[in-house]
Design an enzyme around this catalytic site. Structure first.
Site, PDB file in Angstrom:
ATOM      1  N   CYS A  23       0.829  -1.213   0.000  1.00 36.23           N
ATOM      2  CA  CYS A  23       0.000   0.000   0.000  1.00 36.23           C
ATOM      3  C   CYS A  23       0.858   1.256   0.000  1.00 36.23           C
ATOM      4  O   CYS A  23       1.382   1.663   1.038  1.00 36.23           O
ATOM      5  CB  CYS A  23      -0.941  -0.009   1.212  1.00 36.23           C
ATOM      6  SG  CYS A  23      -2.036   1.429   1.276  1.00 36.23           S
ATOM      7  N   CYS A  34      -0.571   4.066   2.167  1.00 36.84           N
ATOM      8  CA  CYS A  34      -0.330   3.876   3.606  1.00 36.84           C
ATOM      9  C   CYS A  34       1.112   4.175   3.990  1.00 36.84           C
ATOM     10  O   CYS A  34       1.377   4.789   5.024  1.00 36.84           O
ATOM     11  CB  CYS A  34      -0.644   2.432   4.017  1.00 36.84           C
ATOM     12  SG  CYS A  34      -2.189   1.761   3.387  1.00 36.84           S
ATOM     13  N   ASP A  35       2.055   3.721   3.176  1.00 37.95           N
ATOM     14  CA  ASP A  35       3.450   3.680   3.609  1.00 37.95           C
ATOM     15  C   ASP A  35       4.416   4.554   2.811  1.00 37.95           C
ATOM     16  O   ASP A  35       5.595   4.646   3.166  1.00 37.95           O
ATOM     17  CB  ASP A  35       3.958   2.227   3.558  1.00 37.95           C
ATOM     18  CG  ASP A  35       3.156   1.310   4.482  1.00 37.95           C
ATOM     19  OD1 ASP A  35       2.722   1.782   5.539  1.00 37.95           O
ATOM     20  OD2 ASP A  35       2.975   0.130   4.134  1.00 37.95           O
TER      21      ASP A  35
END
Length: 308
Positions: A133, A136-137
């Protein structure tokens, strides 16, 4: 065990938010957690984009907080997987191996599992440089070099997104033809921060505390080379966890549950869907939690209509 009014399959952000709302509505929900309680967020290290945590929070801790909040209002939990369902008659019947559970309403929040490369070394670095992701990261890789594995729209999207943070993004794809739309490929090719390594696959990931090197093999010549990177983003798709519902709940061509346009209800009245099991577009903890809230409210209204 007394028959619960609502059974929730799944214990990620969608399932546990549904549990919080259903429990506060005095529906005494039962959450069947699966064998990996907390869902995909338990594989994530720091979560920085969930509202209310300006300093960030570790994924496992966030999910533990979700669970405590659901339990506080009267949710009960069962560890294990649902192996079979019968949604053709009411009450609905679910089986966890030989154990039988009945429910007046069902919320399916079983999520979707990311496709992984299937190499042993990627397991070691999940949450330590290997991710599925970028949203997300990505921010953790500021001014670093990363690889994106894949040749579809999601891979091109992730590659472009990562250029906001990363010094260099290398797209590794096992073909020279792309499944991605031409416009997405062209956009990636025009981005000066993106490089392509085609007809190739990542066969090993090396490092100490985090990712340091990806070993890439040419699928035609079998020649291997090492690429120095600090992150590997796997973008080869997701598999919705809907197999046990085949022949009963309607899915799209990729296996995701289909719901009504303005509701979380599936094609069976009294069965609702929440989170990544139907949402193949956003796949974020916050959107999953939002749909869990909606599913619980829809289930409550459904049970009210039956005077249950």
């Amino acid at each position: 065990m007394q028959k619960p009014k609502v059974v929730i399959i799944g214990s990620g952000p969608a399932g546990l938010t549904a549990a919080i709302y259903a429990a506060r509505a005095n529906l005494s929900p039962l959450v069947i957690e699966g064998m990996e309680p907390g869902g995909q967020l338990t594989l994530t290290s720091e979560v920085e984009n969930f509202p209310g945590f300006p300093e960030g929070i570790m994924g496992p801790e966030l999910m533990e907080n979700f669970k405590k909040q659901a339990a506080k209002f009267g949710t009960t939990f069962e560890l294990g997987n649902v192996t079979k369902v019968d949604l053709k008659k009411r009450p609905f019947t679910l089986w966890m191996d030989s154990k039988e559970i009945q429910a007046d309403a069902l919320i399916v929040a079983s999520g979707a599992s990311a496709r992984w490369l299937g190499i042993e070394s990627e397991k070691k670095f999940r949450g330590k440089g290997v991710s599925t992701c970028a949203t997300c990261d990505g921010a953790f890789f500021k001014n670093l070099d990363v690889i994106v594995v894949g040749g579809g729209d999601s891979a091109m999207e992730e590659a472009n997104f990562l250029t906001r943070f990363c010094k260099k993004v290398i797209v590794v794809h096992r073909s020279e033809n792309f499944r991605a739309s031409k416009i997405m490929v062209d956009r990636a090719k025009k981005n000066p921060k993106i490089e392509f390594v085609l007809n190739s696959a990542v066969v090993e990931i090396k490092g100490g505390q985090g990712v340091e090197v990806a070993v890439v093999e040419n699928v035609k010549t079998k020649e291997k080379k090492e690429i120095t990177v600090q992150g590997v983003f796997v973008a080869i798709g997701h598999v919705p966890n809907t197999k046990i519902f085949e022949g009963q709940l309607k899915t799209n061509e990729n296996g995701y549950l289909v719901t009504g346009e303005a509701t979380t209800q599936t094609n069976i009245e009294g069965v609702f869907s929440a989170g990544d099991v139907h949402d193949f577009r956003y796949r974020q903890a916050i959107t999953a939690a939002g749909s869990g809230c909606k599913a619980a409210m829809d289930a409550e209204k459904y049970l009210e209509s039956l005077h249950l």
